[in-house]
Design a protein around this motif. Sequence first.
Motif, PDB file in Angstrom:
ATOM      1  N   GLY A   1       0.810  -1.207   0.000  1.00 23.79           N
ATOM      2  CA  GLY A   1       0.000   0.000   0.000  1.00 23.79           C
ATOM      3  C   GLY A   1       0.844   1.259   0.000  1.00 23.79           C
ATOM      4  N   ARG A   2       2.117   1.132   0.403  1.00 22.28           N
ATOM      5  CA  ARG A   2       3.010   2.284   0.389  1.00 22.28           C
ATOM      6  C   ARG A   2       3.243   2.806  -1.014  1.00 22.28           C
ATOM      7  N   ALA A   3       3.089   1.948  -2.014  1.00 28.11           N
ATOM      8  CA  ALA A   3       3.271   2.400  -3.396  1.00 28.11           C
ATOM      9  C   ALA A   3       2.214   3.422  -3.797  1.00 28.11           C
ATOM     10  N   LEU A   4       1.119   3.529  -3.025  1.00 31.24           N
ATOM     11  CA  LEU A   4       0.032   4.459  -3.338  1.00 31.24           C
ATOM     12  C   LEU A   4       0.143   5.746  -2.539  1.00 31.24           C
ATOM     13  N   ALA A   5       1.161   5.850  -1.693  1.00 29.37           N
ATOM     14  CA  ALA A   5       1.302   7.032  -0.835  1.00 29.37           C
ATOM     15  C   ALA A   5       1.389   8.296  -1.679  1.00 29.37           C
ATOM     16  N   GLY A   6       0.680   9.329  -1.246  1.00 32.97           N
ATOM     17  CA  GLY A   6       0.696  10.602  -1.972  1.00 32.97           C
ATOM     18  C   GLY A   6      -0.196  10.614  -3.186  1.00 32.97           C
ATOM     19  N   GLY A   7      -0.991   9.553  -3.371  1.00 31.01           N
ATOM     20  CA  GLY A   7      -1.896   9.529  -4.517  1.00 31.01           C
ATOM     21  C   GLY A   7      -1.200   9.259  -5.837  1.00 31.01           C
ATOM     22  N   ASP A   8       0.004   8.636  -5.781  1.00 29.04           N
ATOM     23  CA  ASP A   8       0.766   8.408  -7.011  1.00 29.04           C
ATOM     24  C   ASP A   8       0.264   7.178  -7.761  1.00 29.04           C
ATOM     25  N   HIS A   9      -1.014   7.184  -8.108  1.00 31.95           N
ATOM     26  CA  HIS A   9      -1.550   6.055  -8.866  1.00 31.95           C
ATOM     27  C   HIS A   9      -1.058   6.098 -10.308  1.00 31.95           C
ATOM     28  N   ASP A  10      -0.797   7.282 -10.805  1.00 32.22           N
ATOM     29  CA  ASP A  10      -0.258   7.470 -12.149  1.00 32.22           C
ATOM     30  C   ASP A  10       1.033   8.262 -12.045  1.00 32.22           C
TER      31      ASP A  10
ATOM     32  N   ASP B   1       4.835   2.575 -27.661  1.00 31.78           N
ATOM     33  CA  ASP B   1       4.112   3.595 -28.430  1.00 31.78           C
ATOM     34  C   ASP B   1       3.255   4.446 -27.496  1.00 31.78           C
ATOM     35  N   HIS B   2       2.563   3.815 -26.599  1.00 34.62           N
ATOM     36  CA  HIS B   2       1.722   4.554 -25.644  1.00 34.62           C
ATOM     37  C   HIS B   2       2.589   5.436 -24.736  1.00 34.62           C
ATOM     38  N   LEU B   3       3.731   4.916 -24.288  1.00 31.76           N
ATOM     39  CA  LEU B   3       4.621   5.740 -23.473  1.00 31.76           C
ATOM     40  C   LEU B   3       5.111   6.959 -24.246  1.00 31.76           C
ATOM     41  N   ALA B   4       5.446   6.753 -25.536  1.00 30.90           N
ATOM     42  CA  ALA B   4       5.926   7.868 -26.357  1.00 30.90           C
ATOM     43  C   ALA B   4       4.864   8.941 -26.523  1.00 30.90           C
ATOM     44  N   ALA B   5       3.600   8.530 -26.413  1.00 29.40           N
ATOM     45  CA  ALA B   5       2.507   9.499 -26.520  1.00 29.40           C
ATOM     46  C   ALA B   5       2.304  10.277 -25.222  1.00 29.40           C
ATOM     47  N   GLY B   6       3.135  10.019 -24.212  1.00 32.95           N
ATOM     48  CA  GLY B   6       3.084  10.777 -22.970  1.00 32.95           C
ATOM     49  C   GLY B   6       2.239  10.171 -21.877  1.00 32.95           C
ATOM     50  N   GLU B   7       1.756   8.939 -22.077  1.00 36.39           N
ATOM     51  CA  GLU B   7       0.938   8.301 -21.048  1.00 36.39           C
ATOM     52  C   GLU B   7       1.830   7.798 -19.911  1.00 36.39           C
ATOM     53  N   SER B   8       1.247   7.693 -18.732  1.00 34.44           N
ATOM     54  CA  SER B   8       1.992   7.122 -17.604  1.00 34.44           C
ATOM     55  C   SER B   8       2.208   5.634 -17.851  1.00 34.44           C
ATOM     56  N   TYR B   9       3.117   5.057 -17.082  1.00 31.62           N
ATOM     57  CA  TYR B   9       3.389   3.623 -17.248  1.00 31.62           C
ATOM     58  C   TYR B   9       2.131   2.803 -17.016  1.00 31.62           C
ATOM     59  N   GLU B  10       1.382   3.149 -15.982  1.00 32.24           N
ATOM     60  CA  GLU B  10       0.188   2.374 -15.640  1.00 32.24           C
ATOM     61  C   GLU B  10      -0.878   2.486 -16.730  1.00 32.24           C
ATOM     62  N   THR B  11      -1.085   3.709 -17.218  1.00 34.99           N
ATOM     63  CA  THR B  11      -2.092   3.918 -18.266  1.00 34.99           C
ATOM     64  C   THR B  11      -1.662   3.231 -19.552  1.00 34.99           C
TER      65      THR B  11
ATOM     66  N   TRP C   1      -0.544 -11.842 -23.696  1.00 38.07           N
ATOM     67  CA  TRP C   1      -0.876 -10.534 -23.120  1.00 38.07           C
ATOM     68  C   TRP C   1      -1.414 -10.661 -21.684  1.00 38.07           C
ATOM     69  N   ALA C   2      -2.103 -11.772 -21.425  1.00 39.36           N
ATOM     70  CA  ALA C   2      -2.629 -11.967 -20.064  1.00 39.36           C
ATOM     71  C   ALA C   2      -1.514 -12.277 -19.072  1.00 39.36           C
ATOM     72  N   ALA C   3      -0.366 -12.767 -19.563  1.00 43.44           N
ATOM     73  CA  ALA C   3       0.725 -13.147 -18.664  1.00 43.44           C
ATOM     74  C   ALA C   3       1.403 -11.944 -18.037  1.00 43.44           C
ATOM     75  N   PHE C   4       1.428 -10.831 -18.751  1.00 45.66           N
ATOM     76  CA  PHE C   4       2.216  -9.694 -18.273  1.00 45.66           C
ATOM     77  C   PHE C   4       1.523  -8.969 -17.135  1.00 45.66           C
ATOM     78  N   THR C   5       2.336  -8.555 -16.169  1.00 46.97           N
ATOM     79  CA  THR C   5       1.830  -7.801 -15.026  1.00 46.97           C
ATOM     80  C   THR C   5       2.784  -6.653 -14.724  1.00 46.97           C
ATOM     81  N   LEU C   6       2.223  -5.520 -14.350  1.00 47.69           N
ATOM     82  CA  LEU C   6       3.010  -4.348 -13.963  1.00 47.69           C
ATOM     83  C   LEU C   6       2.857  -4.167 -12.455  1.00 47.69           C
ATOM     84  N   ILE C   7       3.968  -4.234 -11.738  1.00 49.76           N
ATOM     85  CA  ILE C   7       3.935  -4.200 -10.278  1.00 49.76           C
ATOM     86  C   ILE C   7       4.588  -2.908  -9.790  1.00 49.76           C
ATOM     87  N   ALA C   8       3.837  -2.119  -9.022  1.00 49.74           N
ATOM     88  CA  ALA C   8       4.392  -0.912  -8.404  1.00 49.74           C
ATOM     89  C   ALA C   8       5.096  -1.305  -7.119  1.00 49.74           C
ATOM     90  N   ASN C   9       6.377  -0.932  -7.011  1.00 49.85           N
ATOM     91  CA  ASN C   9       7.156  -1.303  -5.825  1.00 49.85           C
ATOM     92  C   ASN C   9       7.171  -0.200  -4.788  1.00 49.85           C
TER      93      ASN C   9
END
Length: 920
Positions: free
Chosen positions: A696-705, A880-890, A912-920
């Motif tokens: 839950g510390r990964a969400l501190a400060g509202g850093d969801h994106d 491609d999505h990152l290059a468009a300025g989106e956050s990693y999560e988006t 595609w279902a195998a990949f997961t993005l984990i906020a540390n």
Amino acid sequence: MIRRLVPLSRRLAGALVINGLLFLSWPTGAAEDPGRRDAALEEAIGTADARGRRAEAVELSRELVALRTGVLGADATATLAARLTLSIMLEQAGETTEARALRDAAFDRLAEVDPERLPPILNNTAIALQNTGHPDSAVPVFDRLVAVMAGAGESVPLAITHFNLAALHRDRRDYDAAIAEGRIAAEMFERLEGPDAEDTIVAIGALGQTYGMAGRPAAALPHLREAWTRAGQALGPSDETMRQANNLAAVLRDLGRHDEAEPLDRAALDWRRANLGPAHGATLISARNLALDLIGLDRAEEAAGLYDQVVETLARTRGPDHPETRRIARERDMIAVLTGAAPSGDPGDLAALEAQLTAGTVDADAVYLANRLAGIAERRGEPAAELRLHRLSLDLAERHFGPLHPVAISMATNVARAERALKTAEATPAYSRLEERLRLWARREYASTSDQAVIEQVAATTRETLGDILSYGYAAGRSDPRAIALVARVMLNWKAPGSLERALLDRAAAELPAADRALVAEIRNLTAQSLRPGADRQAIERRLDLAEAALADRVSGLRRLQAQQALDYGEILSAFRPGDAVLDYMTVPMRMAPDRVEERILVMLGRAGGEIRLFDLGPVAAVSELMADSGAAAEEDTRRRLYDQLIRPVMSELDGVDRLTVVPDGLLTLVPFDVLVDQAGWPLIAGLDLRIARSGRALAGGDHDMPQDTDRNGVLLVGDVDYGGTASPLPFTAAEIDGIAATARAGGIPPVVLRGQDARAGAVRRAAAGQRVLHFATHGFFEPLHPGADDPLDRAGVLLAAGDGDDGRLTAAELATWPLDGIDLVVLSACDTAEGDRSYAEGLAGLPSALATAGVRRSLLARWPVSDRGAARFMARFYDHLAAGESYETAFRATKLDVLEGRLAGVPEETWAAFTLIAN
């Protein structure tokens, strides 16, 4: 009692110590009549002291000083020795100030007139003070002795002195000082006499015992195991080997590891019976220890038989009314009542025993006796008496062992349970204090060792207590907001305490003094050395253990780190927007009945404004069965059933939620939450912006994106690797890294590309410095448990270039030591990189925990095997999505939706279902 510290047999020769008094023989050739008077005074002083006639002993000692001054002179060594005897008698009489002044003056004069005799006289004066119950006065004498001897360089007598000083500090319960002196002694003996000398073995074992007495089993066990192993190899089956086995078993028993302690104690008992005889004190100690092991293994009848033998032997050799006979008989009777081996009768007047404990000497026996009395009160159905006795046992444990000792923590757990049973107002505060105590103890243990087995044992030990805390919080949370806050604190602090502790220590390192920063650097360097092919791991890990223990000693309070961990879940939730929610899961053993403990899944739902609710989702076994086969979670039917188990019970509480963060735990870390299939047949990610966080510390400060780090402006791409014939080539990885490199250049981000034979571990590590993103397109591996490789961090990793003696395996253990702090993202576009062993210390031990430990902010990994071509296409769209300025999560979710909604072809569902993005 277990012999907890074994003094070395040799002492420095010098003045004679008799009954705790210091004497020096009348010089040869001196007048005969005064010599007879001198001897008579010595005998009279000893008699007066032995009978407690303090004033008389002081006066007789003054006479002795006067006699020797008149005949031999004030500066004669024998006269100065008499002054030291007088100082000891003054100590006995309570005249400490005069005693110390007299002693210091005598030592100063001895240093001038007889420097050769000063060391032995200092040594024996210290021993005399220690033996007469004045350890605080003995310390400066030993310190002076060390200073005198150190001037001549290292020597065995100096090592003995450090050892004795360690024993003295241990007796004073100044464990930090005892550990420091014990470490010096062990290292000096090893240098001077060799690793297999008996003195070395005894000193290493004694250091381990001191750690154990200080309530630090993580640091104790490696030393005790080493002493036992060396004793067995160098000394064979001997009294010393059995003593080391006995001491190792004692700490294992304190940790509840009775199955490991039992064979050690049984072997010691068998040897001692055969070689020392059944009535020898050491044999009786081993019999009692083995009985305690058997009780822990629920073999009460065998234990009762051993206790009967001990009591019978004591009654025969010492008499039935001897205090030791009566004590062991009382202990036997109490344990028999508690284990059901005897009727629930009255083993004695409990009220009278309680009164004796309250007014008597505080020692380990008093602690255990109070605890057993509480157990008898419980069996009798007297809850008020039980609570009172548990409180007494905690008070005694804190006074004898200290607050951060496993025994004190066990007693604090009993108090909390008793408060809960009586539904007192103190129940929630008692559980809150227990959690804080447990956290401080565990944090110190994690900082004390790199031994993964010990770390896991510490974590497993704490997890059972955490289950008790969460069970209480779940039951009391409906009516007590403090209980809800307690549960939230557990969820925040205990998901991966090992990694969190190491990250906090690293973060605090910058604030440490130079000597401590040097220790941190040494630890990192030794860790790296131990992982190199051909390294002498045993020798390196010995040094590593000492360095880590030294650092843990320096920050033993760890209060600064506690302040860094003081973040509250309410603060995190206060930054949520109305559509945000978090599901924080934890798997804990919970007592479902007096004789049944079951591991269950608890989940905490947190929403904006600080609203928290708790749910019990049932036994972990139900999820374990669904995921028993490798790759089972990739199957749609499994994902439907996991949804029913883990999400459906809380779905009605998620109305209005459009962004959900899941914080899994242990086995649940392998669950593909974002692609669980709901009742309508859709993966959750289709209707929810679902993210995964390690804490839950990964969400501190509202850093969801969290935005991309503008201070770093580089991407390291590793792929198209030349495996040197050790693995099959991955042809699409070349296109994958080339396409990402082109996207990065177009966005003004300079890529660094390592391929072919250039993609070696050393080159990759050097190139990683200062990068924003690290991307690996290669083979990943996670090997099943097998003999010789029991550390999951050695069995997980990725393949890099092989050749010239390099096997090309970059393991999670090595990756965890890389300085990756502050890197935005590490992508492991490789099979099985999100795999790992379930771990109470790390959440999931493998590449996910290694990257978190190394300081990476987020990781993109694969839960199971993926297609080479499909992975390349998926990653190209993600960038491609990152290059468009989106956050990693988006960008990550958008890429999955592109596949799901038909905008990206050629990526199989299992990829595609195998990949997961984990906020540390």
